[in-house]
Design an enzyme around this catalytic site. Structure first.
Site, PDB file in Angstrom:
ATOM      1  N   ASP A 102       0.828  -1.212   0.000  1.00  0.00           N
ATOM      2  CA  ASP A 102       0.000   0.000   0.000  1.00  0.00           C
ATOM      3  C   ASP A 102       0.860   1.259   0.000  1.00  0.00           C
ATOM      4  O   ASP A 102       0.438   2.306   0.467  1.00  0.00           O
ATOM      5  CB  ASP A 102      -0.973  -0.007   1.183  1.00  0.00           C
ATOM      6  CG  ASP A 102      -0.279   0.042   2.534  1.00  0.00           C
ATOM      7  OD1 ASP A 102       0.857  -0.478   2.641  1.00  0.00           O
ATOM      8  OD2 ASP A 102      -0.845   0.600   3.481  1.00  0.00           O
ATOM      9  N   GLU A 103       2.062   1.165  -0.550  1.00  0.00           N
ATOM     10  CA  GLU A 103       2.977   2.306  -0.635  1.00  0.00           C
ATOM     11  C   GLU A 103       2.996   2.855  -2.052  1.00  0.00           C
ATOM     12  O   GLU A 103       3.277   2.136  -3.016  1.00  0.00           O
ATOM     13  CB  GLU A 103       4.390   1.894  -0.233  1.00  0.00           C
ATOM     14  CG  GLU A 103       4.491   1.450   1.206  1.00  0.00           C
ATOM     15  CD  GLU A 103       5.888   0.978   1.564  1.00  0.00           C
ATOM     16  OE1 GLU A 103       6.668   0.588   0.652  1.00  0.00           O
ATOM     17  OE2 GLU A 103       6.211   1.002   2.762  1.00  0.00           O
TER      18      GLU A 103
END
Length: 183
Positions: A102-103
């Protein structure tokens, strides 16, 4: 003629493979490799044009809880929607990419200074605060953003710049209240 046809097909195949190697399969955004190439070019342009360039490191808060509670399919859908929102909130000239999980990273060029970088992030936060409508549920998550700014004549070290943005994002995540910081 058949030989020329084979060469043309091979070139097309190699071009397709190279394009696929630079894209995140889930979101369609540039992947880490593509982001690093783009960032290096952006820093060179910033130095030539005597303007600033900012790197935003974005991370969804509590994303793991969505995966754990609703499953990976819902988590994947959340990531796709998040990527789309970030892309739509930025200018066409900005680069939005996914590093992993989720970066996400956004590269913003042609900034006159630090205030421009902050203003861009301030416009992004409300878009990310809107609920995400998934297949089986609706979730509302926040995102932490870290900003690192490259000024003309700063050392052109892309890993350090990314690391500064990442550290700033983690400071925000730890504070929990302020979700936007510059480092």
């Amino acid at each position: 003629i058949a030989f020329l046809h084979d060469i043309s097909e091979r070139k097309n195949l190699f071009a397709s493979l190279e394009a696929m190697a630079l894209r995140d399969t889930l979101t369609g955004l540039p992947n880490r490799r593509a982001l690093l190439q783009t960032l290096e070019e952006a820093l060179q342009r910033a130095n030539r044009q005597r303007q600033c360039c900012a790197v935003y490191f974005l991370d969804l808060d509590r994303f793991k809880q969505v995966n754990d509670r609703y499953g990976h399919d819902e988590g994947d859908e959340l990531l796709r929607q998040f990527a789309q929102r970030v892309r739509q909130a930025m200018r066409k000239t900005d680069t939005v990419g996914r590093l992993a999980g989720d970066e996400f990273v956004v590269i913003v060029e042609m900034l006159h200074g630090d205030a421009d970088a902050r203003e861009t992030a301030d416009k992004l936060l409300p878009v990310l605060d809107e609920p995400f409508v998934l297949k089986t549920t609706t979730v509302r998550l926040s995102a932490s953003i870290g900003i690192a700014i490259h000024h003309p004549d700063d050392p052109q070290d892309i890993e350090t710049l990314l690391s500064r943005a990442d550290r700033a994002m983690y400071v925000n995540k730890q504070q929990g209240v302020q979700r936007l910081a510059r480092h």
